[in-house]
Design a protein around this motif. Structure first.
Motif, mmCIF file in Angstrom:
data_model
loop_
_atom_site.group_PDB
_atom_site.id
_atom_site.type_symbol
_atom_site.label_atom_id
_atom_site.label_comp_id
_atom_site.label_asym_id
_atom_site.label_seq_id
_atom_site.Cartn_x
_atom_site.Cartn_y
_atom_site.Cartn_z
ATOM 1 N N LEU A 10 0.824 -1.205 0.000
ATOM 2 C CA LEU A 10 0.000 0.000 0.000
ATOM 3 C C LEU A 10 0.859 1.255 0.000
ATOM 4 O O LEU A 10 0.620 2.195 -0.769
ATOM 5 C CB LEU A 10 -0.923 -0.007 1.217
ATOM 6 C CG LEU A 10 -1.830 1.222 1.370
ATOM 7 C CD1 LEU A 10 -2.963 1.170 0.348
ATOM 8 C CD2 LEU A 10 -2.389 1.313 2.781
ATOM 9 N N CYS A 11 1.866 1.268 0.851
ATOM 10 C CA CYS A 11 2.735 2.442 0.936
ATOM 11 C C CYS A 11 3.584 2.624 -0.308
ATOM 12 O O CYS A 11 4.030 3.734 -0.614
ATOM 13 C CB CYS A 11 3.644 2.324 2.167
ATOM 14 S SG CYS A 11 2.752 2.428 3.739
ATOM 15 N N ALA A 12 3.801 1.540 -1.044
ATOM 16 C CA ALA A 12 4.615 1.626 -2.257
ATOM 17 C C ALA A 12 3.832 2.187 -3.441
ATOM 18 O O ALA A 12 4.411 2.801 -4.334
ATOM 19 C CB ALA A 12 5.165 0.246 -2.616
ATOM 20 N N VAL A 13 2.507 1.992 -3.447
ATOM 21 C CA VAL A 13 1.739 2.352 -4.645
ATOM 22 C C VAL A 13 0.746 3.485 -4.421
ATOM 23 O O VAL A 13 0.194 4.025 -5.388
ATOM 24 C CB VAL A 13 0.970 1.124 -5.194
ATOM 25 C CG1 VAL A 13 1.940 0.003 -5.531
ATOM 26 C CG2 VAL A 13 -0.083 0.630 -4.191
ATOM 27 N N ALA A 14 0.473 3.853 -3.152
ATOM 28 C CA ALA A 14 -0.567 4.855 -2.890
ATOM 29 C C ALA A 14 -0.007 6.033 -2.105
ATOM 30 O O ALA A 14 1.105 5.995 -1.572
ATOM 31 C CB ALA A 14 -1.730 4.210 -2.118
ATOM 32 N N GLY A 15 -0.838 7.085 -2.020
ATOM 33 C CA GLY A 15 -0.489 8.237 -1.191
ATOM 34 C C GLY A 15 0.813 8.891 -1.601
ATOM 35 O O GLY A 15 1.098 9.056 -2.793
ATOM 36 N N PRO A 16 1.629 9.228 -0.599
ATOM 37 C CA PRO A 16 2.906 9.888 -0.912
ATOM 38 C C PRO A 16 3.919 8.933 -1.506
ATOM 39 O O PRO A 16 4.965 9.345 -1.969
ATOM 40 C CB PRO A 16 3.367 10.383 0.465
ATOM 41 C CG PRO A 16 2.772 9.405 1.427
ATOM 42 C CD PRO A 16 1.432 9.043 0.840
ATOM 43 N N LYS A 17 3.587 7.650 -1.518
ATOM 44 C CA LYS A 17 4.491 6.590 -1.965
ATOM 45 C C LYS A 17 5.770 6.598 -1.125
ATOM 46 O O LYS A 17 5.950 7.406 -0.223
ATOM 47 C CB LYS A 17 4.777 6.693 -3.455
ATOM 48 C CG LYS A 17 3.507 6.546 -4.300
ATOM 49 C CD LYS A 17 3.816 6.446 -5.786
ATOM 50 C CE LYS A 17 2.517 6.249 -6.563
ATOM 51 N NZ LYS A 17 2.748 6.141 -8.011
ATOM 52 N N LEU A 18 6.621 5.658 -1.401
ATOM 53 C CA LEU A 18 7.807 5.488 -0.561
ATOM 54 C C LEU A 18 8.780 6.645 -0.708
ATOM 55 O O LEU A 18 9.508 6.966 0.237
ATOM 56 C CB LEU A 18 8.488 4.164 -0.899
ATOM 57 C CG LEU A 18 7.668 2.914 -0.525
ATOM 58 C CD1 LEU A 18 8.344 1.651 -1.044
ATOM 59 C CD2 LEU A 18 7.483 2.824 0.985
ATOM 60 N N SER A 19 8.802 7.283 -1.860
ATOM 61 C CA SER A 19 9.717 8.423 -2.031
ATOM 62 C C SER A 19 9.329 9.554 -1.091
ATOM 63 O O SER A 19 10.201 10.208 -0.491
ATOM 64 C CB SER A 19 9.700 8.906 -3.486
ATOM 65 O OG SER A 19 8.383 9.277 -3.871
ATOM 66 N N LEU A 24 13.589 -1.949 -1.688
ATOM 67 C CA LEU A 24 13.731 -2.958 -0.639
ATOM 68 C C LEU A 24 12.401 -3.165 0.078
ATOM 69 O O LEU A 24 11.938 -4.300 0.261
ATOM 70 C CB LEU A 24 14.814 -2.522 0.351
ATOM 71 C CG LEU A 24 15.317 -3.559 1.357
ATOM 72 C CD1 LEU A 24 15.956 -4.735 0.654
ATOM 73 C CD2 LEU A 24 16.322 -2.909 2.306
ATOM 74 N N VAL A 25 11.767 -2.059 0.480
ATOM 75 C CA VAL A 25 10.504 -2.137 1.219
ATOM 76 C C VAL A 25 9.328 -2.401 0.287
ATOM 77 O O VAL A 25 8.381 -3.115 0.660
ATOM 78 C CB VAL A 25 10.274 -0.838 2.014
ATOM 79 C CG1 VAL A 25 8.871 -0.784 2.606
ATOM 80 C CG2 VAL A 25 11.304 -0.715 3.134
ATOM 81 N N GLY A 26 9.366 -1.848 -0.894
ATOM 82 C CA GLY A 26 8.230 -1.973 -1.801
ATOM 83 C C GLY A 26 8.177 -3.275 -2.576
ATOM 84 O O GLY A 26 7.098 -3.686 -3.023
ATOM 85 N N VAL A 27 9.336 -3.937 -2.749
ATOM 86 C CA VAL A 27 9.374 -5.142 -3.577
ATOM 87 C C VAL A 27 10.001 -6.335 -2.847
ATOM 88 O O VAL A 27 9.364 -7.382 -2.664
ATOM 89 C CB VAL A 27 10.149 -4.887 -4.899
ATOM 90 C CG1 VAL A 27 10.190 -6.163 -5.732
ATOM 91 C CG2 VAL A 27 9.524 -3.754 -5.678
ATOM 92 N N VAL A 28 11.249 -6.178 -2.420
ATOM 93 C CA VAL A 28 12.005 -7.323 -1.889
ATOM 94 C C VAL A 28 11.362 -7.888 -0.619
ATOM 95 O O VAL A 28 11.118 -9.098 -0.513
ATOM 96 C CB VAL A 28 13.473 -6.919 -1.613
ATOM 97 C CG1 VAL A 28 14.226 -8.098 -0.979
ATOM 98 C CG2 VAL A 28 14.152 -6.491 -2.899
ATOM 99 N N ILE A 29 11.092 -7.024 0.349
ATOM 100 C CA ILE A 29 10.549 -7.508 1.614
ATOM 101 C C ILE A 29 9.161 -8.128 1.437
ATOM 102 O O ILE A 29 8.905 -9.221 1.968
ATOM 103 C CB ILE A 29 10.532 -6.386 2.670
ATOM 104 C CG1 ILE A 29 11.967 -6.014 3.047
ATOM 105 C CG2 ILE A 29 9.740 -6.795 3.905
ATOM 106 C CD1 ILE A 29 12.079 -4.866 4.028
ATOM 107 N N PRO A 30 8.228 -7.506 0.681
ATOM 108 C CA PRO A 30 6.941 -8.180 0.457
ATOM 109 C C PRO A 30 7.079 -9.541 -0.208
ATOM 110 O O PRO A 30 6.338 -10.474 0.123
ATOM 111 C CB PRO A 30 6.181 -7.204 -0.441
ATOM 112 C CG PRO A 30 6.754 -5.871 -0.118
ATOM 113 C CD PRO A 30 8.212 -6.130 0.147
ATOM 114 N N VAL A 31 8.036 -9.676 -1.136
ATOM 115 C CA VAL A 31 8.240 -10.969 -1.798
ATOM 116 C C VAL A 31 8.732 -12.011 -0.800
ATOM 117 O O VAL A 31 8.235 -13.147 -0.764
ATOM 118 C CB VAL A 31 9.231 -10.829 -2.975
ATOM 119 C CG1 VAL A 31 9.673 -12.209 -3.474
ATOM 120 C CG2 VAL A 31 8.607 -10.031 -4.108
ATOM 121 N N VAL A 32 9.711 -11.635 0.040
ATOM 122 C CA VAL A 32 10.220 -12.564 1.048
ATOM 123 C C VAL A 32 9.109 -12.970 2.014
ATOM 124 O O VAL A 32 8.949 -14.155 2.341
ATOM 125 C CB VAL A 32 11.399 -11.930 1.824
ATOM 126 C CG1 VAL A 32 11.787 -12.808 3.014
ATOM 127 C CG2 VAL A 32 12.598 -11.731 0.905
#
Length: 527
Positions: A412-421, A442-450
């Motif tokens: 959610l934080c990776a794709v919505a709102g202020p996004k991770l940036s 890392l937070v938006g892709v790698v950790i969710p995959v793990v």
């Protein structure tokens, strides 16, 4: 999503007295039962000293980044998970309530384990477990019924201290954040550290302690080629730090505007891991003594993790050693203190959500959440079925509920709102340690995959093999049912209109006006 005729009225929120109060509470939340009874056994069975390699990698690349995400969202949006994730995007409120009710499920059984610790602190004085700690724990103390049977009959040795535990923690939560949670952590956390240091020093001077430490730290380097070892390290860090399911987000929401978020996360993360390694030293020093007394190798000692380590193996050790009663009181008191600080953090998530949504006081929220929580806790975990119920619920709510909420949160934080940036920019604007751009993928892709891989493996095993020897009906009711309860409760709370909105007590007039505009826009989007 939720809507109302007009924008909800603002309500001032409590806040930490300072950075130190927040840090103590964050460390207190992270240091829990898992540090003492889970980490030593997991490390020993996954390569010993070699396990520290994937463990530290997981801390740096999973634990700390997820802590930064929790801190960023909580601090930026100044609210509990439902409010904060609602500000990220309207539909995010459901995920926030799901996190909240995952915490609710955990806290209703977590209190039962604290009750065990309270009772065993008393039992330690005269080694009440006698010659057979295993039978005493299951048959005399818990009076456990067979795994294919359910019983409403109370186990009074658990029921009474469990009720007292709930009275204590609800009184603390009812006093509010600074006067309740913060004040309690300022007492309990230093006391925990002192007691545990005394316990570890005593364990190191026992005959055979060296053999135990050698077994714990001797590396099996070949284990590093096993993916399961790496997943075990990631799981240990994830569960131990209490990240991704609302606790640290909630705590960060009470911080002052100018707070060193990233530096505090580093201190909290490494303090937690240091305590885990300290716990491993204390536990395996004592286990080495037990092996020495029995004339066997450390590898032949059974029960090196979980409740069996604490309530069966350690009583055996206490009975064998000089000054055993004192050692037992120190050990079980430490267990209780570690558990209380973690239980308070779970309660604060639920209490904070109710305060933000309905504008209730801390005392009223404590009463509203405390009555059903206490009743459920006593009815399901203070009975002769308590151990079985706890075992099933704990496995499902952690491996599915906690992990899925963290995945949804990160995505959610990776794709919505202020996004991770935007969240990274917020962290860097108030912190001493700057977050690199690598944090975003890392937070938006790698950790969710793990985390998804971890959860998928658990789900496949549970679907194919069930859970241990429990009947399918029990697994459906207490296992999958606990996750379903969190989902349904989250849906219900999401569709109830907001009656108030949390107001940052440190906000300027301009910030309040800007927040009013954002709230109106959100309300319009929700309709």
């Amino acid at each position: 999503m939720s809507s109302s005729a007009s924008s909800p009225a603002p309500r001032a929120r409590d806040s930490w007295s300072g950075q130190t109060g927040f840090l103590l509470a964050a460390i207190g939340s992270a240091i829990g039962l898992g540090n003492i009874w889970r980490f030593p056994g997991v490390a020993y069975s996954n390569g010993g000293g070699a396990f520290l390699v994937p463990y530290l990698v997981a801390l740096v690349f999973v634990g700390i980044p997820m802590l930064w995400l929790d801190y960023a969202v909580g601090h930026k949006f100044r609210g509990s998970p439902p409010w904060a994730l609602r500000k990220v995007i309207g539909g995010g409120e459901f995920i926030g309530w799901f996190q909240t009710f995952v915490c609710f499920v955990i806290m209703v059984y977590y209190g039962a384990v604290l009750a065990w610790g309270v009772q065993y602190t008393i039992y330690s004085v005269n080694a009440a477990w006698g010659e057979d700690p295993t039978s005493f724990f299951t048959d005399t103390f818990l009076q456990v019924v067979p795994s294919d049977t359910f019983s409403w009959s109370p186990a009074w040795a658990v029921m009474i201290p469990l009720a007292l535990v709930w009275v204590l923690v609800l009184l603390v939560i009812g006093r509010g954040l600074s006067k309740g949670v913060e004040a309690a952590n300022k007492i309990f956390l230093p006391l925990l550290v002192v007691l545990f240091l005394v316990l570890v020093v005593r364990a190191l001077f026992l005959p055979g302690a060296t053999e135990g430490l050698n077994a714990f730290f001797t590396p099996t380097w070949s284990s590093l080629a096993d993916p399961q070892v790496w997943l075990a390290a990631f799981a240990q860090i994830f569960y131990s730090l209490s990240v991704g399911f609302g606790i640290m987000l909630t705590y960060a929401s009470y911080l002052k505007p100018k707070s060193n978020l990233t530096g505090t996360a580093l201190v909290a993360g490494f303090a937690n891991s240091s305590f885990e390694i300290l716990a491993g030293i204390g536990v395996f020093g004592a286990v080495g003594f037990m092996a020495h007394q029995q004339g066997v190798a450390v590898a032949d000692v059974e029960g090196l993790t979980g409740p069996i380590l604490s309530f069966v193996t350690f009583p055996k050790i206490i009975s064998m050693m000089p000054g055993g009663p004192l050692f037992g009181v120190l050990f079980f008191s430490s267990l209780v203190l570690a558990g209380v600080t973690s239980l308070l953090s779970l309660l604060q998530v639920v209490s904070g959500g109710l305060q933000d949504k309905f504008g209730w006081s801390a005392s009223r929220s404590a009463l509203v959440l405390g009555v059903p929580a206490t009743v459920i806790s006593l009815a399901l975990f203070g009975t002769r079925s308590g151990l079985n119920n706890l075992d099933i619920v704990d496995n499902f709510i952690n491996s599915i509920g906690v992990v899925s909420s963290a995945i949804l949160f990160a995505v959610l934080c990776a794709v919505a709102g202020p996004k991770l940036s935007g969240l990274r920019a917020h962290l860097n604007s108030v912190s001493s340690v700057k977050v690199p751009k690598l944090w975003e993928p890392l937070v938006g892709v790698v950790i969710p995959v793990v985390l998804f891989v971890m959860m998928a493996m658990s789900v496949v095993n549970l679907v194919n093999d069930g859970y241990r020897s429990y009947k399918l009906s029990f697994v459906l009711i207490f296992g999958w049912g606990s996750v379903l309860v969190a989902v349904i409760a989250a849906l219900i709370l999401t569709f109830i209109p907001w009656r108030h909105r949390p107001l940052d007590p440190h906000a300027t007039v301009a910030q309040i006006l800007a927040e009013d505009v954002r709230s109106a826009q959100t309300e319009g989007g929700d309709k």
